[in-house]
Write a protein that holds these residues in place. Structure first.
Motif, short mmCIF file in Angstrom:
data_model
loop_
_atom_site.label_atom_id
_atom_site.label_comp_id
_atom_site.label_asym_id
_atom_site.label_seq_id
_atom_site.Cartn_x
_atom_site.Cartn_y
_atom_site.Cartn_z
N GLN A 112 -66.47 -8.23 21.13
CA GLN A 112 -65.61 -7.95 19.97
C GLN A 112 -66.19 -6.77 19.16
O GLN A 112 -67.39 -6.70 18.93
N ARG A 113 -65.36 -5.82 18.78
CA ARG A 113 -65.80 -4.62 18.04
C ARG A 113 -64.99 -4.51 16.75
O ARG A 113 -63.78 -4.67 16.75
N GLU A 114 -65.73 -4.23 15.63
CA GLU A 114 -65.09 -4.03 14.33
C GLU A 114 -65.46 -2.64 13.81
O GLU A 114 -66.53 -2.11 14.14
N ILE A 171 -63.84 2.72 0.86
CA ILE A 171 -63.35 2.17 2.14
C ILE A 171 -61.89 2.56 2.30
O ILE A 171 -61.05 2.21 1.48
N VAL A 172 -61.61 3.31 3.40
CA VAL A 172 -60.21 3.70 3.65
C VAL A 172 -59.62 2.90 4.83
O VAL A 172 -58.40 2.86 4.99
N GLU A 188 -61.67 -5.72 9.83
CA GLU A 188 -61.83 -7.09 9.35
C GLU A 188 -61.84 -7.07 7.83
O GLU A 188 -61.97 -6.02 7.22
N ASP A 189 -61.71 -8.24 7.26
CA ASP A 189 -61.62 -8.30 5.80
C ASP A 189 -63.02 -8.27 5.18
O ASP A 189 -63.47 -9.22 4.56
N PHE A 190 -63.73 -7.12 5.41
CA PHE A 190 -65.06 -6.97 4.83
C PHE A 190 -64.92 -6.61 3.35
O PHE A 190 -64.08 -5.78 2.98
N LEU A 202 -69.26 -2.02 14.47
CA LEU A 202 -69.94 -3.32 14.67
C LEU A 202 -69.56 -3.86 16.06
O LEU A 202 -68.38 -4.06 16.37
N ASN A 203 -70.53 -4.06 16.91
CA ASN A 203 -70.33 -4.65 18.25
C ASN A 203 -70.95 -6.03 18.31
O ASN A 203 -72.14 -6.20 18.00
N GLN A 204 -70.14 -7.00 18.67
CA GLN A 204 -70.63 -8.38 18.70
C GLN A 204 -71.74 -8.53 19.73
O GLN A 204 -71.66 -8.01 20.84
N MET A 205 -72.76 -9.29 19.39
CA MET A 205 -73.89 -9.55 20.29
C MET A 205 -73.68 -10.91 20.98
O MET A 205 -73.54 -11.93 20.31
N ILE A 206 -73.63 -10.90 22.29
CA ILE A 206 -73.46 -12.16 23.05
C ILE A 206 -74.58 -12.26 24.08
O ILE A 206 -74.86 -11.31 24.82
#
Length: 441
Positions: A47-49, A58-59, A63-65, A111-115
């Motif tokens: 998953q990538r954000e 922030i433009v 995700e709802d950061f 952001l790249n999810q770590m699995i």
């Protein structure tokens, strides 16, 4: 399909079925893992954000950061800690900076999810292996249950039945349950049981017949031997005190020796026929001419006793049959002699009637004697059987009709008797008729 092929096929189906089910379960595990973890670990994609900032504003954010969370990410990057945890998921974070022609500064935070794929595959392997073992055991239990029903239980039952056969219990029939060779084995053992039972039955019959034969021979020989001794003792003791009496006594003794000689000849002939030691020399015979010669041979004896013998020919087609002429004459002679003894002088008459069916020539010997009772009728072709209990039929060995039956059946024919008390008796012979096309050859 035999047992070897059945077992091989079962093993292949169990293995293939287990592999297919295990594979499906493995794919299902990976699918639901990705679904519940919102990732594509099996495809190598996480998953990538993305967060895009313009001049610290922030433009864009995937995700709802919140602004505080974004600042926390920037702070981690500034201290060279490129990781961030969001909603119980760990991400690696990277920052890219660039400035456009108007001097505006942009930042792109990725952001790249770590699995941990090692854990995923370790759990997957354990899950697949466990599934394989469980499915394999269940499939084998199902197959073995069928094998127990169709193979093991029938073999166990056959073993019990064989044990009964071993100790001589032959009355219980053996069922042919089971599969393939097991069913065939049951059928073979049942045939063996029937043959064994028949063998024992016929052996008992042979033993009974042997005992009866010895008893009958002893009885039938003792009577004339006793008579011969009585006549000779009468001559030696002087009871026959004249030449005329001596001649009478010695003539009676000679008559009894002839009777013994005939009994021995009949017994030897019957024994050879019973053991199939006498071959039949079959030939095509004109039955009308054959019967005319036979009646001509007996005519003198009938006239001497003031009795009648008549041949009636009702045949309309081919009169040829296949017989052994010399042995069949013995059949006719025995039947005619029996009939002659059973009819009265003056009124006694034997009619020999020739008839035919589509396939057979029928020869009926019909006399007008006293006839045979219903109780005696089934036994007239048994050896040493005499309807009169005194067993003293002059000139009879008690084997005449038994020999006739052996010869007729040896020629492929049938013989039977029909009678009623006071209505005379009929001995009937049926022999296969020679067809017209066979006659012309």
């Amino acid at each position: 399909m035999n047992l070897k092929q059945r077992f091989l096929t079962q093993s292949i189906f169990v293995l293939i079925g287990t592999i297919i089910i295990t594979t499906c379960v493995g794919f299902a595990y990976a699918y639901f893992f990705n679904l519940f973890n919102n990732s594509s670990v099996t495809a190598g994609l996480n998953q990538r954000e993305i967060v895009v900032m313009e001049n610290d504003n922030i433009v864009y954010k995937s995700e709802d950061f919140s602004i505080f969370q974004v600042k926390e990410m920037l702070m981690n990057i500034s201290v060279k800690d490129n990781s961030y945890e969001y909603e119980n998921k760990k991400y690696t974070i990277n920052e890219d900076n660039f400035t456009n022609q108007d001097g505006d500064k942009y930042k792109i935070i990725t952001l790249n999810q770590m699995i941990n794929t090692g854990d995923f595959y370790r759990v997957l392997i354990i899950f697949v292996f466990t599934t394989f073992i469980i499915v394999f055991l269940i499939a084998n239990l199902i197959v073995q249950k069928q094998n127990i029903k169709n193979i093991i239980i029938p073999i166990t039952n056959l073993t019990k039945e064989m044990e009964k056969l071993r100790i001589g219990e032959l009355e219980t029939s053996i069922t042919d349950n089971g599969y393939g060779e097991v069913r065939e084995l049951g059928s073979a053992i049942e045939q063996l049981r029937l043959q064994l039972k028949n063998s024992i039955y016929y052996q008992q019959r042979v033993d009974e017949n042997r005992k009866f034969l010895i008893s009958s021979i002893s009885h039938d020989l003792k009577t004339p031997v006793t008579s011969i001794r009585g006549y000779i003792d009468g001559v030696l003791d002087g009871i026959a005190d004249t030449d005329e009496k001596k001649h009478y006594y010695l003539s009676k003794a000679i008559e009894k020796t002839k009777m013994i000689n005939k009994m021995i000849e009949d017994l030897l002939l019957y024994s050879k026929l019973d053991l199939n030691q006498i071959p039949f020399e079959k030939e095509k015979v004109d039955i009308v001419k054959y019967m005319e010669d036979c009646v001509e041979d007996s005519l003198t004896d009938f006239k001497r006793e003031n009795k009648r013998i008549i041949l009636e020919n009702e045949l309309s087609t081919s009169p040829f049959i296949i017989i052994d002429g010399s042995k069949f004459k013995r059949v006719l002679q025995n039947i005619i002699d029996n009939a002659k003894r059973s009819i009265e002088e003056q009124t006694g008459q034997l009619n020999i009637i020739l008839r035919e069916t589509n396939s057979s020539i029928i020869i009926e010997f019909k006399d007008n004697g006293q006839g045979i009772s219903k109780e005696d009728l089934p036994n007239v072709f048994e050896r040493f059987y005499r309807a009169d209990m005194a067993r003293e039929v002059k000139g009879s060995s008690g084997l005449g009709l038994a020999i006739a039956k052996q010869i007729v059946e040896g020629l492929g024919g049938r013989i039977w008797a029909v009678s009623e008390i006071g209505q005379g008796a009929s001995i009937i012979i049926s022999l296969k008729k020679v067809k017209n096309e066979e006659v012309t050859r």
